[in-house]
Every structure is written in C-alpha cells, then in structure tokens.
Scaffold this motif. Structure first.
Motif, mmCIF file in Angstrom:
data_model
loop_
_atom_site.group_PDB
_atom_site.id
_atom_site.type_symbol
_atom_site.label_atom_id
_atom_site.label_comp_id
_atom_site.label_asym_id
_atom_site.label_seq_id
_atom_site.Cartn_x
_atom_site.Cartn_y
_atom_site.Cartn_z
ATOM 1 N N LEU A 1 0.838 -1.191 0.000
ATOM 2 C CA LEU A 1 0.000 0.000 0.000
ATOM 3 C C LEU A 1 0.877 1.247 0.000
ATOM 4 N N SER A 2 0.319 2.334 -0.519
ATOM 5 C CA SER A 2 1.036 3.600 -0.512
ATOM 6 C C SER A 2 1.263 4.056 0.932
ATOM 7 N N PRO A 3 2.418 4.635 1.235
ATOM 8 C CA PRO A 3 2.691 5.104 2.600
ATOM 9 C C PRO A 3 1.632 6.050 3.153
ATOM 10 N N ILE A 4 0.996 6.846 2.282
ATOM 11 C CA ILE A 4 -0.004 7.790 2.766
ATOM 12 C C ILE A 4 -1.236 7.070 3.307
ATOM 13 N N ILE A 5 -1.497 5.866 2.832
ATOM 14 C CA ILE A 5 -2.629 5.087 3.341
ATOM 15 C C ILE A 5 -2.348 4.633 4.769
#
Length: 358
Positions: A204-208
């Motif tokens: 998953l993207s780090p921002i998630i």
C-alpha cells in the motif's frame, strides 16, 4: 408525533424499485450482509427513487455494490485479527474501491443515501461504519476535484481506517458510555491499525498507512495518537477524520440514539477549530443541512423528499413534493428547486423529528 406516524404510514405504501430489469440476473446479497444496511424507514415510490439515484444509465446496482464493500471489510478485519497475509491486500480492496469511486463520479446518489441511513443491527455497526465513511469521503473528495488516482487512495484509506478497532470490539460494543480507562484503551486503535497494516497491507502507498494512524488527529492539535496539528495531518486523514465524526454522530451507537444532520453540523461548527474549515464547507455544500432522502415539510404545508443538495445554497435543496397541503398523496411527485423559488422554503425537517422520537 401522531402526524409524523400518519405521514410515515402513508408513504410506506409505496415500494421503491430496487431491482431494475437489467439487474434481474445478478446474484442477490447474502441475508446477513443485506441486513447490515437499513433502508430509510419511509419508502418512496419509483419516480422519487429514480431521482434519489436509481441511475439506469450508469448500469449500477448500488445495493450489490454496498454489500460487496461490506464483504470486503469483513475479510479485512478477519485478516487483521488473525494477522493472515494470504493473497495480495491491494488486489483485495482495489476493485471494490474503483467501483465505488466510478459510481459516485457517474452521479449515483443511491450509494450516498445508503451511507446516510441508520444501521439495522447494532452488533454489526463496526462493518457498516467504515463502508459509510468510505462512500461519504469519496463523495466529498469529488467535490474537492480529486483526480481518480487520489480518489482510489482516499477510498482505500477510508475503508480500512478502523482496521485496528476489532481488537477493542468488546469495549465499544457495550451499551453504555465508556469510562476513562476504557476510552484510553480504545484510543490505541489508530496505532494498532497502523501496526496491523504493516503486516497484512504490504504494497500500500505510505499515505494510506499514515491516514489510518492520523484520522483521529485534529487541526487544533487536540487529537491522538501523535497530537499533530494543521498541515502536519495529511489531507486524506483530514477528510476521513471529519467524515468519521459526521457518520458516527448521524448513526446510532450502542449507548445513544443517532443525531439528525442539523444537530451534527451545529456540533461540528461549534468545534470548527478541530477541522480544516475548507473541508467543513465542502461537507455542508455536498451533503447539505438536509441530506438526500430526508423528509421535510415546506412552508406551503406540503410534504417533500430531498432529492438533491444545492451546494451554494445548502438550506434550499431540490425536493420532490409527495403530499399536498391537505395530506393527499400525489400520484406523480412535483419537483421544485428551492434555490429558484424564494417564496417556498423548508419549514421543518420531519425526518429530524422522527430521528429524535425513535
């Protein structure tokens, strides 16, 4: 109260057309999943249901899509509790989020109405809550002109924002207000969710990950677990955090009744320094003071159903009149854009009164 019951009884005679001919061959949702989402307790006839989002042109079965999202969050919570990493997590959630985002982009409002309806089974609200937060967050982000790629990231973040909450289910499902010690335990769930995703949410993207940990942070620094403030909080967490509060307050909890939308907006504005003011503005513009599907009485004494919000004039939505001033049912609803007719306005929200008396 007797008048409200009379209006409710009259409108209940009409049945919404939930399955169109182009959906007849689709698989029906499992009963236990369908029961997690309660339709509004006042039924509206098919012409109004069409205005509320039965969008045949987009070929969307909103009920099936909502139930698919419920299935996804159940599986995610199971993976989180058991720490199972079988299969690709991103591939599990991506198709559902894409369908939700595309349906809302296409203008389907039935999904929004489902997300604003109260739960039918309180024991299952931990599943319905994140689905509702996901839908409402996507709807707000469309109003913020998010490109599709960001909508997908936000949608995933919103759907799994409470992935740490099942670890505290026994505490939050109690039919009373939590004591200080219990609340302190529950406040651990954002960090718990972040930690769980490190194991089951590879790729998953780090921002998630950060959104899951930050969605209880507040603009004025009063949130938790890190006490971040203002722009230290990522934009997705700001949206999800606001919607999380709105959804929670407009839905029943084991220890309290639901609040009506006007009460919730008033409370959010009372604590406006806790949220990004631009997002509060979009919430009011997109959802409105009178949400889609709610029953109102006009100053003409006619009874109407809100079918569309007017972003620039939230107190003046588009409505379908379903009963005349004498209480007679209309066979065909009469549509009025209150923003275009200054002489007609909403006198009171009957749905609000019904919520209070539930």
């Amino acid at each position: 109260m007797d008048d409200l019951l009379r209006i409710s009884d009259i409108l209940k005679k009409y049945k919404e057309e939930k399955y169109k001919s182009n959906h007849n061959d689709e698989k029906k949702p499992a009963p236990e999943e369908a029961n997690l989402r309660q339709k509004p307790h006042i039924s509206i006839y098919s012409a109004v249901a069409k205005d509320l989002g039965e969008n045949q042109e987009t070929n969307i079965n909103a009920q099936a899509l909502y139930d698919e999202a419920l299935s996804r969050i159940k599986e995610i919570y199971t993976r989180g509790e058991t720490k199972k990493t079988n299969g690709d997590f991103y591939s599990l959630v991506l198709p559902t989020i894409e369908k939700l985002a595309d349906a809302l982009i296409a203008g389907n409002r039935e999904l929004l109405r489902y997300s604003l309806s109260d739960y039918s089974q309180m024991s299952e609200y931990l599943f319905a809550h994140p689905v509702n937060v996901c839908i409402i967050s996507l709807y707000l982000a469309i109003g913020l002109d998010y490109p599709r790629s960001r909508l997908i990231e936000l949608g995933i973040s919103a759907l799994i924002h409470d992935v740490g909450m099942p670890f505290y289910a026994q505490i939050v499902n109690q039919g009373r207000i939590l004591n200080n010690a219990e609340f302190a335990r529950v406040k651990e769930h954002p960090q718990q969710g972040y930690d769980v995703l490190q194991e089951i949410g590879k790729g998953l993207s780090p921002i998630i990950y950060e959104t899951v940990r930050q969605e209880h942070e507040r603009w004025n620094g009063s949130g938790y677990p890190l006490g971040l403030k203002a722009e230290q909080i990522n934009p997705y967490a700001q949206v999800v955090g606001l919607v999380d509060v709105y959804e929670a307050m407009t839905h029943t909890r084991p220890y309290r009744r639901r609040h009506n939308a006007m009460e919730v907006i008033r409370e959010i504005l009372h604590h406006k320094d806790a949220f990004n003011s631009s997002y509060i503005k979009v919430l009011i513009e997109r959802i409105g003071i009178f949400p889609v599907g709610w029953i109102v009485q006009l100053n003409t004494k006619e009874i109407a159903v809100v079918v569309k919000a007017n972003p620039r004039m939230p107190l003046r939505p588009v409505v379908d009149i379903v009963m005349d001033s004498s209480g007679k049912e209309l066979q065909t609803p009469k549509k009025i854009n209150l923003a275009e007719d200054a002489a007609i306005y909403i006198e009171q929200c009957l749905e609000c009164l019904m919520v209070k008396n539930k």
